[in-house]
Design an enzyme around this catalytic site. Structure first.
Site, PDB file in Angstrom:
ATOM      1  N   ASP A 218       0.823  -1.204   0.077  1.00 37.30           N
ATOM      2  CA  ASP A 218       0.031  -0.037  -0.011  1.00 37.30           C
ATOM      3  C   ASP A 218       0.891   1.320  -0.041  1.00 37.30           C
ATOM      4  O   ASP A 218       1.922   1.250   0.447  1.00 37.30           O
ATOM      5  CB  ASP A 218      -0.807   0.053   1.284  1.00 37.30           C
ATOM      6  N   GLU A 219       0.169   2.301  -0.618  1.00 39.07           N
ATOM      7  CA  GLU A 219       0.797   3.671  -0.441  1.00 39.07           C
ATOM      8  C   GLU A 219       2.323   3.801  -0.387  1.00 39.07           C
ATOM      9  O   GLU A 219       3.041   4.475   0.111  1.00 39.07           O
ATOM     10  CB  GLU A 219       0.477   3.896   1.052  1.00 39.07           C
TER      11      GLU A 219
HETATM   12  C1  ACM Z   1      -3.750   1.215   4.497  1.00 36.68           C
HETATM   13  O1  ACM Z   1      -4.727   1.771   5.434  1.00 36.68           O
HETATM   14  N1  ACM Z   1      -2.848   1.975   4.344  1.00 36.68           N
HETATM   15  C2  ACM Z   1      -3.834  -0.065   3.943  1.00 36.68           C
END
Ligand code: ACM
Length: 403
Positions: A218-219
């Site tokens: 993620d991110e």
């Molecule tokens: C997330 O909340 N960055 C998966």
């Protein structure tokens, strides 16, 4: 695999199941029909036959042990209370910018140095491999599978602080105790990055009986897009080579996924791409299932970037409506994550988790038909005394007529 028939008749109470897990779940249902504390008085239970199977095989909670660390002694009581509601997965977010929380014998400094602090600058900590195995075994006794997550290629400052050679400029980063995200990245085009990933995933796979390794994903805001796709596909191959299936946050669905890989929806529409590729999804909408969101404006703990989530909002939603193309076949189930930027103690964990996780558990187990908040809140009310009896520091939501 998890279903049961509970028969309560004048002569006997019987639980029948195909598998031990079904006996366990039948017993949890029976225990909800008797008072939560021992009594010497006779107990009357209404005669009934309950035939019960779960809608989804994945009914999870995630605990972030990276932003703040929680010892084995704090995680065990959480497991006990999750099991009472037939939650069967506990996903541990074991690494992030602020801390590395699992001993890796081939890269010792990850835990020793990378685990030495946490948000706010506290002492942090990590699980030795023996402690991790103890948690896995403890959870398994209550039919909860531990899912380990090592978050890459972003959220990696703790690793980059532990080993200079993981950085493109060969310079170790400083430890980080803040809460902003998106600034760190593994170095995508260095061979050592893949040696590191193979060693870490190899040790984690050997310690983990579950067929899954969660690799985050993620991110990754400091990783170029093409480099991100390249890394995810290589990590997917490393996970497969160690005999496991890759799970990642939904951003991974931009890469080419194996049909055995799983994308975890949280806030975008990438999970739909996973479905179109033939992979399955876990549904964790940040606006419904994020346990770190405040209940209301007065909640002291938690965050509000995905909105306020009261007990009704956490309960009144349908997993297949959250992702385009989602059906009961391609949705593995639901999971409620608790990120811990503001969460420091077991009491804090319980306050944000209960009672919302009870509604998530029901979404995971029971059919959606005729679901009503008014009916649910009456049933939930009876759990106040149970949660008290089990010493759970739950949020007594004013919308619920607690008994
Ligand atoms: C997330 O909340 N960055 C998966």
């Amino acid at each position: 695999a998890e279903g049961y028939v509970l028969t309560i008749a004048p002569e006997a109470i019987c639980i029948h199941a195909n598998r031990p897990a079904g006996i366990f779940y039948g017993a949890q249902t029976l225990l909800q029909l008797v008072p939560p504390t021992p009594t010497r008085e006779p107990i009357a239970i209404r005669a009934a036959t309950i035939r019960d199977v779960p809608r989804f095989e994945w009914r999870g909670m995630m605990l972030d042990v990276a932003r703040h660390f929680f010892k084995v002694a704090d995680v065990k009581p959480l497991i006990d209370n999750l099991a009472r509601y037939k939650i069967n997965r506990l996903h541990l977010h074991l690494s992030d910018d602020q801390g590395w929380r699992i001993e890796i014998k081939s890269w010792e400094r990850l835990a020793k140095h990378g685990g030495s602090t946490e948000v706010g600058g506290g002492a942090g900590g990590y699980y030795s491999q023996a402690e991790y195995s103890e948690l896995v075994a403890y959870a398994a006794q209550q039919y909860i599978t531990i899912i380990p997550e090592i978050d890459v290629p972003g959220h990696t400052n703790a690793a980059l602080a532990s080993y200079a050679e993981l950085n493109a400029d060969e310079t170790a980063r400083d430890l980080y105790t803040g809460t902003e995200v998106g600034f760190s990245s593994l170095s995508i085009h260095q061979a050592i990055t893949y040696k590191f990933l193979d060693d870490v995933i190899g040790e984690l796979a050997a310690l983990t009986p579950a067929p899954y390794i969660h690799i985050g994903g993620d991110e990754a805001r400091s990783t170029a897009h093409d480099a991100y796709l390249y890394l995810i596909e290589r990590v997917q191959e490393i996970v497969r080579a160690h005999g496991k299936r890759m799970i990642g946050w939904e951003e991974i669905a931009q890469a080419k996924l194996l049909p055995t890989s799983i994308a975890q929806h949280w806030c975008a529409d990438f999970a739909a791409q996973a479905i179109r590729q033939g992979a399955r999804v876990i549904v964790s909408p940040s606006t419904r299932a994020y346990l770190d969101m405040k209940y209301d404006a007065a909640t002291k703990l938690g965050l509000d970037w995905a909105g306020l989530i009261d007990v009704e909002k956490a309960y009144m939603w349908e997993p297949t409506a959250e992702v385009q193309g989602a059906t009961d076949e391609n949705v593995l189930g639901v999971e409620a994550p608790l990120w811990t930027e503001t969460i420091e103690t077991l009491d804090d964990i319980e306050y944000m988790t209960f009672p919302r996780i009870i509604g998530i558990a029901e979404i995971g187990w029971s059919p959606q038909v005729n679901r009503s908040w008014d009916e649910y809140r009456q049933r939930l009310a009876a759990h106040g005394a149970r949660l008290k009896a089990f010493d759970v520091n739950f949020f007594a939501a004013p919308q619920v007529p607690w008994e």
